[in-house]
Design a protein around this motif. Structure first.
Motif, PDB file in Angstrom:
ATOM      1  N   UNK A   1       0.780  -1.233   0.000  1.00 44.62           N
ATOM      2  CA  UNK A   1       0.000   0.000   0.000  1.00 44.62           C
ATOM      3  C   UNK A   1       0.814   1.287   0.000  1.00 44.62           C
TER       4      UNK A   1
ATOM      5  N   UNK B   1      -0.208   3.791  -2.753  1.00 36.73           N
ATOM      6  CA  UNK B   1      -1.624   4.171  -2.845  1.00 36.73           C
ATOM      7  C   UNK B   1      -1.818   5.566  -3.424  1.00 36.73           C
TER       8      UNK B   1
ATOM      9  N   UNK C   1     -11.295   6.614  -5.869  1.00 29.20           N
ATOM     10  CA  UNK C   1     -11.086   5.384  -5.108  1.00 29.20           C
ATOM     11  C   UNK C   1      -9.611   5.090  -4.907  1.00 29.20           C
ATOM     12  N   UNK C   2      -9.225   4.684  -3.687  1.00 26.82           N
ATOM     13  CA  UNK C   2      -7.817   4.347  -3.472  1.00 26.82           C
ATOM     14  C   UNK C   2      -7.445   3.074  -4.229  1.00 26.82           C
ATOM     15  N   UNK C   3      -6.299   3.102  -4.885  1.00 23.99           N
ATOM     16  CA  UNK C   3      -5.811   1.932  -5.617  1.00 23.99           C
ATOM     17  C   UNK C   3      -4.302   1.792  -5.395  1.00 23.99           C
ATOM     18  N   UNK C   4      -3.784   0.605  -5.661  1.00 25.66           N
ATOM     19  CA  UNK C   4      -2.337   0.381  -5.640  1.00 25.66           C
ATOM     20  C   UNK C   4      -1.797   0.808  -7.007  1.00 25.66           C
TER      21      UNK C   4
ATOM     22  N   UNK D   1      -5.654   6.565   2.000  1.00 22.39           N
ATOM     23  CA  UNK D   1      -6.684   5.582   2.356  1.00 22.39           C
ATOM     24  C   UNK D   1      -7.650   6.193   3.363  1.00 22.39           C
TER      25      UNK D   1
END
Ligand SMILES: Cc1cc2nc3c(=O)[nH]c(=O)nc-3n(C[C@H](O)[C@H](O)[C@H](O)COP(=O)(O)OP(=O)(O)OC[C@H]3O[C@@H](n4cnc5c(N)ncnc54)[C@H](O)[C@@H]3O)c2cc1C
Ligand code: FES
Ligand code: FES
Lengths: 295, 160
Positions: B47, B50, B56-59, B110
């Motif tokens: 993470x 991030x 939206x949170x993403x990797x 996040x």
């Protein structure tokens, strides 16, 4: 960690995606959420010369209710969307619960149901949920279209009944009958970001709120080379009044259907014990939900 | 073959030419010089990378730069408002939720995604929201406290 080189395609219609797949077939990888395929490419397990992203193909990310009879879930729907969808949570509970347990929030925002099924990992979260809901997968190729029941789709670890030129387009679910309830329980060493050690989905239908069981389905993951339905345990439940002893018997029967492995996540003996415990728990939760059924 | 992508990063339109095998993380860090998102594991586990993609949170280590074409990205660099730190950033500093700081950009993003969706989260919701962000220093307790404190501030503002 670098990705190997590849040619990138980004079709914007389903026809174009299917045409590309039929032309490039074995040399191409479909890219949905990328949480599996990009990892495998970084680890040099997969080295496709073409990558076909389906993220911009319209409609694949839709959850479409069909009257009261069922729901069609596009293969590109993410775990996050399934986990919070009201209809899915209400009527297709194992699916919503499995979605909510997959990976961590960031993974759930990308990971798709289609990618999870095609991947066919024995411990994956969506297969058992889809199996108790008797999902039907719609596969399309440039010239053909077929429907495959999810019970029968998995052939071995990483091996599913789909050809390189086929695209999984959608997954169809029939709404379970009245007085049905479902559950999904997963055991990993930690709460999130964990491949299951054992996972169990259950769907139970009762005759009435306090009536006997008229139908039951149980699917177990991470216990054999493919996820399996515990048919013998299901049969044992039908016609009987739900009780802890009955769930216990079903759990014991379920263990008999498994051939778990020993690995760093757990030993075979521990897994067998857990199959029993989790099956019992899954049945208890499913019956609880069935009793609280509302039209 | 390189592809031209146009996207919005921290509210600004950005154009770039990237090979398809470049990740969004490497585009942000190497092409745009936005080094807030960190390269940790590169495999979706830690993470540190991030970012917020279309809300939206993403990797970002598992997103191709070309996949972000036409989309909106928020990185830690875009969180402060005219030099004034975001309440979550303030709370992290005040609570002592930052030690080496490697996980902080990811943690904070996040947390932001969580508070945007549910401004008054429970502690369990907070722990779930940051469950894909690993921290090797703090033991998480201070981070959870910081997010709770930030939620309090945000609520305080809403009420007054
Ligand atoms: C950190 C981390 C944690 C994870 N945790 C879990 C977990 O807890 N449980 C779990 O089950 N999985 C987990 N996974 C695995 C992965 O996230 C899931 O399997 C996910 O659902 C894959 O979906 P995707 O859209 O990302 O697939 P992709 O990576 O895009 O694709 C996966 C495979 O399916 C093929 N494919 C995708 N869509 C289609 C389609 N429509 N038609 C034909 N072929 C297609 C691709 O070519 C590829 O071979 C985890 C992964 C990571 C990186
Ligand atoms: S660097 Fe992306 S998750 Fe670790
Ligand atoms: S503060 Fe060092 S990793 Fe979290």
């Amino acid at each position: 960690m670098l990705l190997p080189k590849f040619e990138y395609h980004e079709p914007t219609t389903l026809e174009e995606a299917l045409r590309l797949l039929s032309e490039l077939g074995g040399n191409a990888k479909v890219l949905a959420g990328g949480t599996d395929v990009l990892v495998r490419m970084k680890q040099k397990i997969d080295k496709p010369s073409h990558v076909i992203s389906i993220a911009r193909v319209p409609g694949l990310d839709a959850i479409t209710p069909r009257d009261r009879h069922g729901v069609t879930v596009g293969s590109g729907v993410t775990a996050a969307d399934l986990a919070r969808h009201e209809l899915i949570r209400d009527r297709f509970t194992p699916l919503a619960l499995a979605a909510g347990r997959l990976g961590a929030p960031m993974i759930r925002n990308r990971a798709t149901i289609g990618g999870n099924l095609v991947n066919a990992r024995p411990a994956a979260d969506f297969p058992p949920a889809c199996m108790v809901l008797n999902a039907i997968l719609k596969l399309k190729s440039a010239h053909d279209e077929r429907e495959v029941p999810v019970n029968g789709f998995f052939r071995g670890p990483g091996d599913a009944l789909i050809e390189p030129h086929e695209l999984l387009v959608s997954i169809n679910f029939e709404t379970p009958p009245p007085w049905s309830g479902g559950s999904y329980v997963k055991l990993g060493a930690r709460k999130t970001l964990e491949i299951s050690m054992v996972n169990v989905a259950a769907l139970v239908t009762l005759e009435s709120a306090d009536g006997p069981i008229t139908a039951a389905r149980i699917a177990l993951g991470a216990v054999a080379p493919t996820p399996v339905r515990a048919y013998a345990a299901e049969e044992l439940l039908v016609g009987k009044q739900p009780s802890e002893e009955l769930f216990q018997q079903a759990g014991e029967t379920g263990v008999g259907m498994c051939s778990p492995i020993t690995d760093h996540r757990g030993t075979m003996e521990y897994r067998c014990m857990m199959i029993e415990v989790l099956t019992k728990r899954a049945l208890r939760l499913a019956v609880e939900q069935a009793r609280a059924w509302r039209p | 073959m390189k592809r031209i992508i146009t996207l919005t990063v921290n509210g600004e339109p950005v154009e770039g030419a990237v090979e398809p095998n470049r990740t969004l993380l490497s585009f942000l860090r190497e092409d745009l010089g936005l080094t807030g998102a960190k390269h940790g594991c590169g495999l979706g586990d830690c993470g540190a990378c991030t970012v917020i993609l279309d809300g939206k949170p993403v990797n970002s280590c598992l997103v191709l730069a070309v996949q972000a074409d036409g989309r909106e990205v928020l990185t830690i660099e875009g969180l402060a408002d005219n030099g004034k730190l975001h309440p979550i950033q303030e709370a992290f500093i005040e609570t002592g939720a930052i030690q080496c700081g490697f996980c902080s950009p990811g943690m904070i993003l996040s947390a932001k995604a969580l508070l945007d969706e549910s401004p008054k989260p429970t502690e369990t919701e907070i722990r779930t929201a940051i469950s894909g962000n690993l921290c090797r220093c703090t033991g998480y307790q201070k981070i959870v406290e910081a997010i709770l404190a930030a939620a309090g501030t945000a609520q305080g503002k809403e009420v007054s």
